[in-house]
Motif scaffolding. Sequence first.
Motif, PDB file in Angstrom:
ATOM      1  N   LEU A  81       0.916  -1.407  -0.060  1.00  0.00           N
ATOM      2  CA  LEU A  81       0.053   0.138   0.064  1.00  0.00           C
ATOM      3  C   LEU A  81       0.967   1.478   0.000  1.00  0.00           C
ATOM      4  CD1 LEU A  81      -2.622  -1.081   2.681  1.00  0.00           C
ATOM      5  CD2 LEU A  81      -2.786  -0.906  -0.029  1.00  0.00           C
ATOM      6  N   VAL A  82       0.189   2.435  -0.841  1.00  0.00           N
ATOM      7  CA  VAL A  82       1.109   3.666  -0.631  1.00  0.00           C
ATOM      8  C   VAL A  82       0.138   4.521  -0.289  1.00  0.00           C
ATOM      9  CG1 VAL A  82       2.083   5.304  -2.296  1.00  0.00           C
ATOM     10  CG2 VAL A  82       2.676   2.829  -2.536  1.00  0.00           C
ATOM     11  N   TYR A  83       0.352   5.333   1.004  1.00  0.00           N
ATOM     12  CA  TYR A  83      -0.384   6.572   1.243  1.00  0.00           C
ATOM     13  C   TYR A  83       0.659   7.722   0.807  1.00  0.00           C
ATOM     14  CZ  TYR A  83      -2.021  10.116   4.125  1.00  0.00           C
ATOM     15  OH  TYR A  83      -2.462  11.345   4.534  1.00  0.00           O
ATOM     16  N   GLN A  84      -0.482   8.478   0.060  1.00  0.00           N
ATOM     17  CA  GLN A  84       0.432   9.849  -0.435  1.00  0.00           C
ATOM     18  C   GLN A  84      -0.269  10.951   0.059  1.00  0.00           C
ATOM     19  OE1 GLN A  84       0.976   9.993  -4.551  1.00  0.00           O
ATOM     20  NE2 GLN A  84       3.072   9.032  -4.509  1.00  0.00           N
ATOM     21  N   TYR A  85       0.196  12.195   0.289  1.00  0.00           N
ATOM     22  CA  TYR A  85      -0.323  13.372   0.713  1.00  0.00           C
ATOM     23  C   TYR A  85       0.422  14.468  -0.378  1.00  0.00           C
ATOM     24  CZ  TYR A  85      -2.904  16.913   2.784  1.00  0.00           C
ATOM     25  OH  TYR A  85      -3.714  18.179   2.659  1.00  0.00           O
ATOM     26  N   ASP A  86      -0.477  15.106  -1.142  1.00  0.00           N
ATOM     27  CA  ASP A  86      -0.164  16.074  -2.145  1.00  0.00           C
ATOM     28  C   ASP A  86      -0.470  17.360  -1.573  1.00  0.00           C
ATOM     29  OD1 ASP A  86       0.215  17.892  -4.145  1.00  0.00           O
ATOM     30  OD2 ASP A  86      -0.195  16.486  -5.777  1.00  0.00           O
ATOM     31  N   TYR A  87       0.443  18.092  -0.963  1.00  0.00           N
ATOM     32  CA  TYR A  87       0.170  19.546  -0.376  1.00  0.00           C
ATOM     33  C   TYR A  87      -0.183  20.486  -1.290  1.00  0.00           C
ATOM     34  CZ  TYR A  87       2.341  17.360   3.743  1.00  0.00           C
ATOM     35  OH  TYR A  87       2.652  16.612   4.895  1.00  0.00           O
ATOM     36  N   SER A  88       0.028  20.433  -2.662  1.00  0.00           N
ATOM     37  CA  SER A  88      -0.265  21.266  -3.647  1.00  0.00           C
ATOM     38  C   SER A  88      -1.762  21.268  -3.928  1.00  0.00           C
ATOM     39  CB  SER A  88       0.369  21.081  -4.930  1.00  0.00           C
ATOM     40  OG  SER A  88       0.140  20.022  -5.527  1.00  0.00           O
ATOM     41  N   ARG A  89      -2.378  19.926  -3.902  1.00  0.00           N
ATOM     42  CA  ARG A  89      -3.756  19.722  -3.887  1.00  0.00           C
ATOM     43  C   ARG A  89      -4.458  19.475  -2.828  1.00  0.00           C
ATOM     44  NH1 ARG A  89      -2.223  15.782  -8.775  1.00  0.00           N
ATOM     45  NH2 ARG A  89      -2.063  17.285 -10.413  1.00  0.00           N
ATOM     46  N   GLU A  90      -3.778  19.493  -1.589  1.00  0.00           N
ATOM     47  CA  GLU A  90      -4.494  19.198  -0.283  1.00  0.00           C
ATOM     48  C   GLU A  90      -5.422  17.594  -0.402  1.00  0.00           C
ATOM     49  OE1 GLU A  90      -6.342  22.498   1.391  1.00  0.00           O
ATOM     50  OE2 GLU A  90      -4.589  23.572   1.351  1.00  0.00           O
ATOM     51  N   THR A  91      -4.537  16.603  -1.016  1.00  0.00           N
ATOM     52  CA  THR A  91      -5.419  15.425  -1.379  1.00  0.00           C
ATOM     53  C   THR A  91      -4.339  14.394  -0.460  1.00  0.00           C
ATOM     54  OG1 THR A  91      -4.428  15.236  -3.397  1.00  0.00           O
ATOM     55  CG2 THR A  91      -6.722  16.103  -3.363  1.00  0.00           C
TER      56      THR A  91
END
Length: 131
Positions: A81-91
């Motif tokens: 599993l990969v958990y990703q947080y994209d700060y530019s999209r806040e997703t």
Amino acid sequence: MNIIEAALASFKEHEAAQPARAAEEYEHNREKFLRYARRHATRTLSEDAGNLDWQYTPSDRLPESVEEATAILEPGGPNYLVYQYDYSRETATLKLVQPCTACGSQRVNPVDGYVTLGRLLTEAAQNGEQR
């Protein structure tokens, strides 16, 4: 010691301690991010998913606005599993990565619950891919 000498000595001490402070801050932020990853996995799948051995991905392997953590589904297994947080999209996203040992490629699909995870694992098994 006069004021100039005291200021210079103080500055040198401050600068000498900077790497240790930076390392401490990095460790604090890494642990905080791993807590977010575990919490997201728990909400999306279950407490078992949150209790997996989540590992922080070094930022030099990612786009500037992205942080990531990974967890292998089962010891010795290829799927993770990969958990990703994209700060530019806040997703925040949770994905299943299924490497193909035969062809060297990998399938990456979003996971929004156990039904999706089960479907992806079943499709891989039906296609003769290693689980």
